[in-house]
Design a protein around this motif. Structure first.
Motif, short mmCIF file in Angstrom:
data_model
loop_
_atom_site.label_atom_id
_atom_site.label_comp_id
_atom_site.label_asym_id
_atom_site.label_seq_id
_atom_site.Cartn_x
_atom_site.Cartn_y
_atom_site.Cartn_z
N CYS A 54 7.35 0.98 10.90
CA CYS A 54 8.44 0.34 11.41
C CYS A 54 9.29 0.04 10.36
CB CYS A 54 7.94 -1.07 11.99
SG CYS A 54 9.27 -2.24 12.41
N LEU A 55 8.73 -0.45 9.21
CA LEU A 55 9.74 -1.01 8.44
C LEU A 55 10.44 0.24 7.37
CD1 LEU A 55 7.32 -3.79 6.80
CD2 LEU A 55 9.24 -3.90 8.39
N ALA A 56 10.21 1.30 7.60
CA ALA A 56 10.84 2.49 7.01
C ALA A 56 12.20 2.75 7.60
CB ALA A 56 10.14 3.81 7.08
N ALA A 57 12.36 2.10 8.76
CA ALA A 57 13.70 1.95 9.68
C ALA A 57 14.41 3.44 9.61
CB ALA A 57 14.70 1.06 8.94
N VAL A 58 13.63 4.31 10.53
CA VAL A 58 14.06 5.66 10.57
C VAL A 58 14.37 5.73 11.86
CG1 VAL A 58 13.21 8.15 10.74
CG2 VAL A 58 12.56 6.58 8.89
N ALA A 59 15.47 6.17 12.35
CA ALA A 59 16.00 6.12 13.67
C ALA A 59 15.12 6.74 14.56
CB ALA A 59 17.53 6.77 13.64
N SER A 60 14.70 8.00 14.33
CA SER A 60 13.85 8.56 15.28
C SER A 60 12.65 7.68 15.71
CB SER A 60 13.32 10.00 14.57
OG SER A 60 12.55 9.78 13.45
#
Length: 125
Positions: free
Chosen positions: A104-110
């Motif tokens: 979650c915390l990587a904040a990758v749009a996909s």
């Protein structure tokens, strides 16, 4: 299906503050903020889990704070010391459940399933 409704944003001078809000129609595990300047890729700004672990991208650390109110299913982004380079369309996003292998915390749009309608933030120098 989760619907996300954003509010906040607008125009402000450099050094000013704005607060974005995003109300979800249901409970979500992971929520995040993304931004997209004109002609640029969408980038992750901040993310937060339902147990309040957070992460913000380096360019906004110390200036932006992500938070959520689980009782209200609402996500916030407090933006202080705004700079012209923060100008962009800002989107909130949500993922209902944790997924192994997708942080979650990587904040990758996909990794996000649902998106808000976007709100413009313009910072003038």
């Amino acid at each position: 299906q989760v619907q996300l409704v954003q509010s906040g944003g607008g125009s402000v001078q450099a050094g000013g503050s704005l607060r974005l809000s995003c109300v979800a129609s249901g409970r979500t595990y992971c929520m995040g903020w993304f931004r997209q300047p004109p002609g640029a890729e969408r980038e992750g700004v901040a993310a937060i889990t339902d147990d309040f672990s957070t992460n913000v991208t380096d360019s906004v650390k110390g200036r932006f704070t992500v938070s959520r109110d689980n009782a209200k299913n609402t996500l916030y982004l407090q933006m202080n010391s705004l700079k012209p380079e923060d100008s962009a369309m800002y989107y909130c996003a949500a993922r209902p459940f944790a997924v192994i292998g997708q942080s979650c915390l990587a904040a990758v749009a996909s990794a996000f399933n649902y998106w808000g309608q976007g709100t413009q933030v313009t910072v003038s120098s």
